[in-house]
Scaffold this motif. Structure first.
Motif, PDB file in Angstrom:
ATOM      1  N   ARG A 273     -10.158 -16.151  -8.165  1.00  9.76           N
ATOM      2  CA  ARG A 273     -11.061 -17.149  -8.746  1.00  9.76           C
ATOM      3  C   ARG A 273     -10.273 -18.322  -9.339  1.00  9.76           C
ATOM      4  NH1 ARG A 273     -12.709 -18.639 -13.550  1.00  9.76           N
ATOM      5  NH2 ARG A 273     -11.609 -16.964 -14.610  1.00  9.76           N
ATOM      6  N   ILE A 274      -9.214 -18.026 -10.056  1.00 10.68           N
ATOM      7  CA  ILE A 274      -8.396 -19.085 -10.672  1.00 10.68           C
ATOM      8  C   ILE A 274      -7.740 -19.943  -9.587  1.00 10.68           C
ATOM      9  CG2 ILE A 274      -6.317 -19.502 -12.050  1.00 10.68           C
ATOM     10  CD1 ILE A 274      -7.125 -17.072 -13.739  1.00 10.68           C
ATOM     11  N   SER A 275      -7.259 -19.319  -8.514  1.00 17.83           N
ATOM     12  CA  SER A 275      -6.634 -20.068  -7.421  1.00 17.83           C
ATOM     13  C   SER A 275      -7.626 -21.018  -6.769  1.00 17.83           C
ATOM     14  CB  SER A 275      -6.075 -19.115  -6.357  1.00 17.83           C
ATOM     15  OG  SER A 275      -5.050 -18.334  -6.898  1.00 17.83           O
ATOM     16  N   LEU A 276      -8.862 -20.547  -6.550  1.00 21.74           N
ATOM     17  CA  LEU A 276      -9.895 -21.404  -5.960  1.00 21.74           C
ATOM     18  C   LEU A 276     -10.238 -22.578  -6.878  1.00 21.74           C
ATOM     19  CD1 LEU A 276     -12.286 -18.738  -4.369  1.00 21.74           C
ATOM     20  CD2 LEU A 276     -10.753 -20.317  -3.185  1.00 21.74           C
ATOM     21  N   GLU A 277     -10.309 -22.328  -8.187  1.00 18.47           N
ATOM     22  CA  GLU A 277     -10.573 -23.411  -9.137  1.00 18.47           C
ATOM     23  C   GLU A 277      -9.447 -24.450  -9.114  1.00 18.47           C
ATOM     24  OE1 GLU A 277     -11.184 -21.808 -13.016  1.00 18.47           O
ATOM     25  OE2 GLU A 277     -13.109 -20.900 -12.511  1.00 18.47           O
ATOM     26  N   ASN A 278      -8.221 -23.978  -9.046  1.00 19.46           N
ATOM     27  CA  ASN A 278      -7.078 -24.900  -9.013  1.00 19.46           C
ATOM     28  C   ASN A 278      -7.113 -25.753  -7.748  1.00 19.46           C
ATOM     29  OD1 ASN A 278      -6.093 -24.032 -11.452  1.00 19.46           O
ATOM     30  ND2 ASN A 278      -4.586 -22.629 -10.565  1.00 19.46           N
ATOM     31  N   GLN A 279      -7.466 -25.146  -6.624  1.00 16.96           N
ATOM     32  CA  GLN A 279      -7.559 -25.917  -5.381  1.00 16.96           C
ATOM     33  C   GLN A 279      -8.650 -26.970  -5.466  1.00 16.96           C
ATOM     34  OE1 GLN A 279      -8.036 -23.071  -2.223  1.00 16.96           O
ATOM     35  NE2 GLN A 279      -5.841 -22.536  -2.195  1.00 16.96           N
TER      36      GLN A 279
ATOM     37  N   ARG B  81      22.009  13.919  -7.521  1.00 16.43           N
ATOM     38  CA  ARG B  81      21.078  15.049  -7.503  1.00 16.43           C
ATOM     39  C   ARG B  81      19.803  14.626  -6.799  1.00 16.43           C
ATOM     40  NH1 ARG B  81      21.400  16.717 -13.824  1.00 16.43           N
ATOM     41  NH2 ARG B  81      23.624  17.115 -13.881  1.00 16.43           N
ATOM     42  N   LYS B  82      19.318  15.479  -5.964  1.00 12.86           N
ATOM     43  CA  LYS B  82      18.046  15.203  -5.328  1.00 12.86           C
ATOM     44  C   LYS B  82      16.961  15.733  -6.252  1.00 12.86           C
ATOM     45  CE  LYS B  82      19.645  15.194  -0.628  1.00 12.86           C
ATOM     46  NZ  LYS B  82      19.461  15.683   0.717  1.00 12.86           N
ATOM     47  N   THR B  83      16.071  14.833  -6.589  1.00  8.80           N
ATOM     48  CA  THR B  83      15.003  15.238  -7.515  1.00  8.80           C
ATOM     49  C   THR B  83      13.804  15.744  -6.723  1.00  8.80           C
ATOM     50  OG1 THR B  83      14.135  13.006  -7.555  1.00  8.80           O
ATOM     51  CG2 THR B  83      15.709  13.587  -9.274  1.00  8.80           C
ATOM     52  N   SER B  84      13.156  16.690  -7.294  1.00  9.06           N
ATOM     53  CA  SER B  84      11.965  17.230  -6.661  1.00  9.06           C
ATOM     54  C   SER B  84      10.717  16.665  -7.315  1.00  9.06           C
ATOM     55  CB  SER B  84      11.967  18.756  -6.757  1.00  9.06           C
ATOM     56  OG  SER B  84      11.979  19.125  -8.114  1.00  9.06           O
ATOM     57  N   ASN B  85      10.900  15.637  -8.125  1.00  9.29           N
ATOM     58  CA  ASN B  85       9.782  15.020  -8.817  1.00  9.29           C
ATOM     59  C   ASN B  85       9.145  13.997  -7.884  1.00  9.29           C
ATOM     60  OD1 ASN B  85       7.999  13.991 -10.571  1.00  9.29           O
ATOM     61  ND2 ASN B  85       9.501  13.242 -12.062  1.00  9.29           N
ATOM     62  N   HIS B  86       7.937  14.256  -7.466  1.00 15.96           N
ATOM     63  CA  HIS B  86       7.237  13.350  -6.569  1.00 15.96           C
ATOM     64  C   HIS B  86       6.116  12.659  -7.323  1.00 15.96           C
ATOM     65  CE1 HIS B  86       9.405  14.876  -3.157  1.00 15.96           C
ATOM     66  NE2 HIS B  86       9.126  16.115  -3.547  1.00 15.96           N
ATOM     67  N   TYR B  87       6.442  12.130  -8.466  1.00 12.05           N
ATOM     68  CA  TYR B  87       5.438  11.475  -9.303  1.00 12.05           C
ATOM     69  C   TYR B  87       5.029  10.156  -8.679  1.00 12.05           C
ATOM     70  CZ  TYR B  87       3.393   8.911 -13.180  1.00 12.05           C
ATOM     71  OH  TYR B  87       2.550   8.176 -13.964  1.00 12.05           O
ATOM     72  N   GLN B  88       3.772   9.962  -8.490  1.00 15.92           N
ATOM     73  CA  GLN B  88       3.225   8.706  -8.005  1.00 15.92           C
ATOM     74  C   GLN B  88       2.352   8.147  -9.126  1.00 15.92           C
ATOM     75  OE1 GLN B  88       3.606   7.154  -5.051  1.00 15.92           O
ATOM     76  NE2 GLN B  88       5.076   8.677  -4.371  1.00 15.92           N
ATOM     77  N   PRO B  89       2.640   6.937  -9.558  1.00 16.19           N
ATOM     78  CA  PRO B  89       1.803   6.388 -10.620  1.00 16.19           C
ATOM     79  C   PRO B  89       0.381   6.184 -10.124  1.00 16.19           C
ATOM     80  CG  PRO B  89       3.297   4.717  -9.783  1.00 16.19           C
ATOM     81  CD  PRO B  89       3.680   6.012  -9.145  1.00 16.19           C
ATOM     82  N   LYS B  90      -0.550   6.431 -11.003  1.00 17.05           N
ATOM     83  CA  LYS B  90      -1.952   6.287 -10.653  1.00 17.05           C
ATOM     84  C   LYS B  90      -2.304   4.809 -10.586  1.00 17.05           C
ATOM     85  CE  LYS B  90      -3.317  10.584 -12.811  1.00 17.05           C
ATOM     86  NZ  LYS B  90      -4.075  11.205 -13.885  1.00 17.05           N
ATOM     87  N   PRO B  91      -3.155   4.446  -9.668  1.00 18.27           N
ATOM     88  CA  PRO B  91      -3.543   3.035  -9.594  1.00 18.27           C
ATOM     89  C   PRO B  91      -4.311   2.646 -10.853  1.00 18.27           C
ATOM     90  CG  PRO B  91      -4.818   4.352  -8.035  1.00 18.27           C
ATOM     91  CD  PRO B  91      -3.787   5.242  -8.627  1.00 18.27           C
ATOM     92  N   SER B  92      -4.088   1.424 -11.292  1.00 18.94           N
ATOM     93  CA  SER B  92      -4.728   0.940 -12.500  1.00 18.94           C
ATOM     94  C   SER B  92      -6.218   0.748 -12.251  1.00 18.94           C
ATOM     95  CB  SER B  92      -4.100  -0.388 -12.922  1.00 18.94           C
ATOM     96  OG  SER B  92      -4.826  -0.925 -13.991  1.00 18.94           O
ATOM     97  N   MET B  93      -6.985   0.989 -13.278  1.00 18.14           N
ATOM     98  CA  MET B  93      -8.433   0.830 -13.152  1.00 18.14           C
ATOM     99  C   MET B  93      -8.799  -0.652 -13.166  1.00 18.14           C
ATOM    100  SD  MET B  93      -9.601   3.907 -15.642  1.00 18.14           S
ATOM    101  CE  MET B  93     -11.318   3.777 -15.340  1.00 18.14           C
ATOM    102  N   ASN B  94      -7.926  -1.491 -13.737  1.00 15.91           N
ATOM    103  CA  ASN B  94      -8.210  -2.913 -13.846  1.00 15.91           C
ATOM    104  C   ASN B  94      -7.579  -3.722 -12.719  1.00 15.91           C
ATOM    105  OD1 ASN B  94      -9.589  -2.478 -16.233  1.00 15.91           O
ATOM    106  ND2 ASN B  94      -7.725  -2.703 -17.470  1.00 15.91           N
ATOM    107  N   ALA B  95      -6.894  -3.115 -11.781  1.00 16.92           N
ATOM    108  CA  ALA B  95      -6.188  -3.844 -10.734  1.00 16.92           C
ATOM    109  C   ALA B  95      -7.158  -4.655  -9.899  1.00 16.92           C
ATOM    110  CB  ALA B  95      -5.402  -2.886  -9.857  1.00 16.92           C
ATOM    111  N   ASP B  96      -8.308  -4.100  -9.554  1.00 18.85           N
ATOM    112  CA  ASP B  96      -9.287  -4.807  -8.745  1.00 18.85           C
ATOM    113  C   ASP B  96      -9.835  -6.021  -9.500  1.00 18.85           C
ATOM    114  OD1 ASP B  96     -10.863  -5.177  -6.460  1.00 18.85           O
ATOM    115  OD2 ASP B  96     -12.581  -4.219  -7.464  1.00 18.85           O
ATOM    116  N   ILE B  97     -10.125  -5.820 -10.775  1.00 17.78           N
ATOM    117  CA  ILE B  97     -10.663  -6.905 -11.605  1.00 17.78           C
ATOM    118  C   ILE B  97      -9.621  -8.023 -11.733  1.00 17.78           C
ATOM    119  CG2 ILE B  97     -11.493  -7.502 -13.910  1.00 17.78           C
ATOM    120  CD1 ILE B  97     -12.537  -4.599 -14.100  1.00 17.78           C
ATOM    121  N   ARG B  98      -8.343  -7.647 -11.947  1.00 13.94           N
ATOM    122  CA  ARG B  98      -7.275  -8.649 -12.079  1.00 13.94           C
ATOM    123  C   ARG B  98      -7.106  -9.440 -10.786  1.00 13.94           C
ATOM    124  NH1 ARG B  98      -2.627  -5.498 -13.286  1.00 13.94           N
ATOM    125  NH2 ARG B  98      -3.698  -3.807 -14.297  1.00 13.94           N
ATOM    126  N   ASN B  99      -7.179  -8.774  -9.643  1.00 14.03           N
ATOM    127  CA  ASN B  99      -7.054  -9.468  -8.356  1.00 14.03           C
ATOM    128  C   ASN B  99      -8.194 -10.461  -8.149  1.00 14.03           C
ATOM    129  OD1 ASN B  99      -4.679  -8.292  -7.630  1.00 14.03           O
ATOM    130  ND2 ASN B  99      -5.634  -6.614  -6.491  1.00 14.03           N
TER     131      ASN B  99
END
Length: 166
Positions: free
Chosen positions: A115-121, A92-110
């Protein structure tokens, strides 16, 4: 033990001492030698070869035919299953074009991940710049000295069994 009397041309019942004894001895030797020649060329009468093997006794053709038919059925079923898996049904072809909303914390997590990668280096660079504390040459030298002590003890063991007198 060979019995000479069995091969005589004319076995004598009573021994004779006549003029024919030398010719009789010739005849006996000739018959005896002929007898020995025949013994050398004798062939066995008993057949001691293994029995003939027949192919139909060892190969069960019906069993092979049934196995081949079974393998063909399995291959056919596998092909059918593979074709069913490859061709989707009732999609069945679905007509649901749901796109998940971007997380509000995604920028903070990145940012935290960077920062952790730089500390490890930085920690890895400090570790690589540090001189090692372990000196393998010193340990090798100590090991040679210990080996020398052990060889001396083996050659001259201490006298531990001596009784001390007071």
């Amino acid at each position: 033990m060979e019995r000479r009397a069995d091969n005589l041309a004319f076995p004598a019942i009573v021994g004779t001492y006549s003029k024919y004894s030398s010719s009789r001895k010739l005849w006996d030797d000739r018959y005896h030698n002929a007898h020995l020649d025949r013994l050398e060329t004798v062939k066995p009468v008993v057949d001691n070869k293994p029995p003939r093997t027949y192919l139909h006794c060892h190969v069960n053709m019906k069993k092979m035919q049934m196995e081949q038919k079974r393998q063909m059925d399995i291959e056919r079923d596998n092909r059918l299953l593979a074709s069913r898996i490859a061709m989707p049904r009732n999609v069945r072809k679905t007509s649901n074009h749901y796109q998940p909303k971007p997380s509000m914390n995604a920028d903070i997590r990145n940012r935290e991940l960077v920062r952790i990668s730089l500390e490890n280096q930085a920690i890895l660079m400090k570790i690589n710049l540090r001189k090692p504390v372990y000196d393998h040459k010193m340990y090798q030298k100590d090991f040679k000295i210990t080996q020398e002590y052990m060889s001396r003890l083996q050659n001259n063991p201490p006298n531990t069994g001596a009784i001390k007198r007071v």
